[in-house]
Design an enzyme around this catalytic site. Structure first.
Site, short mmCIF file in Angstrom:
data_model
loop_
_atom_site.label_atom_id
_atom_site.label_comp_id
_atom_site.label_asym_id
_atom_site.label_seq_id
_atom_site.Cartn_x
_atom_site.Cartn_y
_atom_site.Cartn_z
N GLY A 66 51.80 69.61 56.15
CA GLY A 66 51.85 70.81 57.23
C GLY A 66 52.56 70.04 58.03
O GLY A 66 52.21 70.82 59.20
N GLY A 99 54.85 73.59 60.59
CA GLY A 99 54.03 74.43 60.78
C GLY A 99 54.19 74.15 62.57
O GLY A 99 54.37 73.30 63.22
N GLN A 100 53.52 76.00 62.72
CA GLN A 100 53.07 75.60 64.43
C GLN A 100 52.86 75.27 65.01
O GLN A 100 53.32 74.37 66.30
CB GLN A 100 52.96 77.40 64.48
CG GLN A 100 52.35 77.18 66.22
CD GLN A 100 51.42 78.54 66.53
OE1 GLN A 100 50.26 79.16 65.75
NE2 GLN A 100 51.41 79.45 67.53
N ASP A 139 56.10 67.11 55.09
CA ASP A 139 56.24 69.03 54.57
C ASP A 139 56.67 69.20 52.91
O ASP A 139 57.92 68.54 53.14
CB ASP A 139 56.90 69.06 56.01
CG ASP A 139 56.56 71.19 55.94
OD1 ASP A 139 55.74 71.30 56.99
OD2 ASP A 139 57.06 71.81 55.02
N ARG A 144 59.29 70.33 53.28
CA ARG A 144 60.47 70.58 53.90
C ARG A 144 61.14 69.94 54.73
O ARG A 144 59.98 69.88 55.13
CB ARG A 144 60.85 72.22 54.10
CG ARG A 144 61.04 73.36 53.40
CD ARG A 144 61.73 74.98 53.70
NE ARG A 144 60.21 75.03 55.24
CZ ARG A 144 59.10 75.56 54.14
NH1 ARG A 144 59.26 76.12 52.98
NH2 ARG A 144 58.02 75.95 54.99
N ASP A 183 54.92 68.14 48.62
CA ASP A 183 54.51 69.28 48.37
C ASP A 183 52.17 68.84 48.53
O ASP A 183 52.39 68.31 47.86
CB ASP A 183 54.63 69.39 46.97
CG ASP A 183 53.75 70.64 46.78
OD1 ASP A 183 54.82 71.47 45.50
OD2 ASP A 183 53.27 71.21 47.25
N TYR A 192 42.64 84.93 54.41
CA TYR A 192 43.48 83.74 55.38
C TYR A 192 41.55 83.79 56.26
O TYR A 192 41.19 82.06 56.00
CB TYR A 192 43.71 84.30 56.65
CG TYR A 192 44.04 83.33 57.59
CD1 TYR A 192 43.59 83.40 59.05
CD2 TYR A 192 44.60 82.00 57.36
CE1 TYR A 192 43.29 82.07 59.90
CE2 TYR A 192 44.87 81.28 58.57
CZ TYR A 192 43.94 81.14 59.61
OH TYR A 192 44.27 80.59 60.61
N LYS A 240 39.02 79.86 54.96
CA LYS A 240 39.13 79.28 55.65
C LYS A 240 37.66 78.41 55.92
O LYS A 240 36.69 77.51 56.35
CB LYS A 240 39.38 79.38 57.76
CG LYS A 240 40.72 79.95 57.94
CD LYS A 240 41.65 78.86 58.16
CE LYS A 240 42.74 78.08 58.63
NZ LYS A 240 43.31 77.54 58.17
#
Ligand code: VAH
Length: 316
Positions: A8, A11-12, A34, A36, A51, A140, A144
């Site tokens: 990942g 991401g941010q 990632d 993408r 993936d 979410y 977590k």
């Protein structure tokens, strides 16, 4: 030297953590992945399209690169997760399960971020303790808490070196946030420079813990480099640096941009989520067990955010 896989990475957190880790451990030792293609990350060092829900593909990357540490950063955030909770569960828990299983089989350490979103309305609101009631009311948050429990289980049952921090809302001048309740605390800086006005989706008096990205990145490394013998907790540590409301951050911006104005168009989903989260966290355990200490406060962050965004928008 660590051999790191970031799942990942686009991401941010991942897009900045990849660069940060490559500066410390060397470009070739940090494999960014990632679902993408991420051109910028691929130009810096090893990158693979992966993936995270494909366990065999993840295991193959770990083998090919001789990975010993996995940063699993895959997550649909709080607000976007409420639009498709089934997908949030599938992606967030699917990626975590694969990261933990591959780590168990290949003897890797695993870092998976948790969040203040793991707490809920029945958790103590102020200076929320490290160990307390956790009944989140978002998918979410459920993911977590599940992630924390699974990561602790893989450590106690299989000896996997799992570690985690509960991030506040992260504020960055590099990568825009993607669908969180705390996104407003980034968007407000961009609009202060772009238009001089901002319409806030979160109520004026709701406190949320926030953290500047440089502190968050340093926390990831300091925890993963900490002496395991000193860790009483693992998944997941409260860490804190600042807590503010939209009114407080608006006033801080106005000290620098007196003509800046803000009004409200409260998003009911973000309102419900924000009101279910703590006002502030007690991060004593992180400070005592691995020396956590924030270096950025709201004033210093505001100067840095406005300066970097001015430069960024001038180049755009
Ligand atoms: C969100 N930015 O808003 C994330 C974060 C504490 C907030 O987990 O969902």
């Amino acid at each position: 030297m660590k051999r790191i896989l970031i799942v990942g990475a686009g991401g941010q957190i991942g897009s900045e953590l990849t660069t940060y880790l490559r500066k410390i451990y060397g470009d070739a030792n940090v494999v960014a992945t990632d679902v993408r293609e991420c051109k910028a990350l691929a130009e810096q060092g090893p990158f693979e399209v992966l993936d995270a829900l494909d366990a065999n593909a993840m295991a193959s990357v770990v083998s090919r690169y001789g990975i010993d540490t996995i940063f699993n950063l895959v997550a649909l955030l709080s607000a976007v997760g409420e639009k498709n909770p089934q997908l949030a569960w599938k992606v967030n828990i699917g990626a975590l399960t694969n990261s933990l299983e591959v780590a168990r089989e290949r003897k890797c350490a695993v870092f998976t971020p948790s969040s203040i979103g793991a707490f809920g309305p029945s958790s103590p609101k102020d200076k929320t303790p490290q160990d307390t009631v956790m009944r989140p009311t978002t998918m979410y948050g459920v993911c977590k808490v599940t992630g924390e429990l699974m990561s602790d289980y893989y450590h106690s049952r299989f000896g996997v070196d799992t570690r985690s921090v509960r991030f506040p809302g992260l504020i960055s001048n590099v990568t825009l946030p993607g669908g969180g309740t705390t996104d407003y605390a980034v968007e407000i800086y961009y609009e202060a420079i772009r238009s001089g006005r901002f319409t806030c989706p979160v109520p004026s008096d709701v406190y949320m813990d926030m953290m500047y990205m440089p502190d968050a990145l340093r926390a990831c490394v300091e925890l993963m480099e900490a002496d395991p013998a000193k860790l009483v907790h693992r998944n997941s540590f409260n860490i804190a640096s600042m807590s503010f409301t939209p009114e407080v951050i608006c006033a801080e911006i106005r000290k620098r941009l007196p003509d800046f104005t803000m009004d409200y168009d409260v998003d009911p989903v973000k309102k419900a989520i924000a009101e279910s989260w703590p006002n502030s966290l007690d991060d004593t355990c992180a400070r005592e067990e691995w020396g956590w200490k924030p270096e950025w406060d709201l004033s210093r962050m505001t100067d840095d955010m406005l300066e970097h965004i001015r430069q960024k928008l001038a180049l755009a």
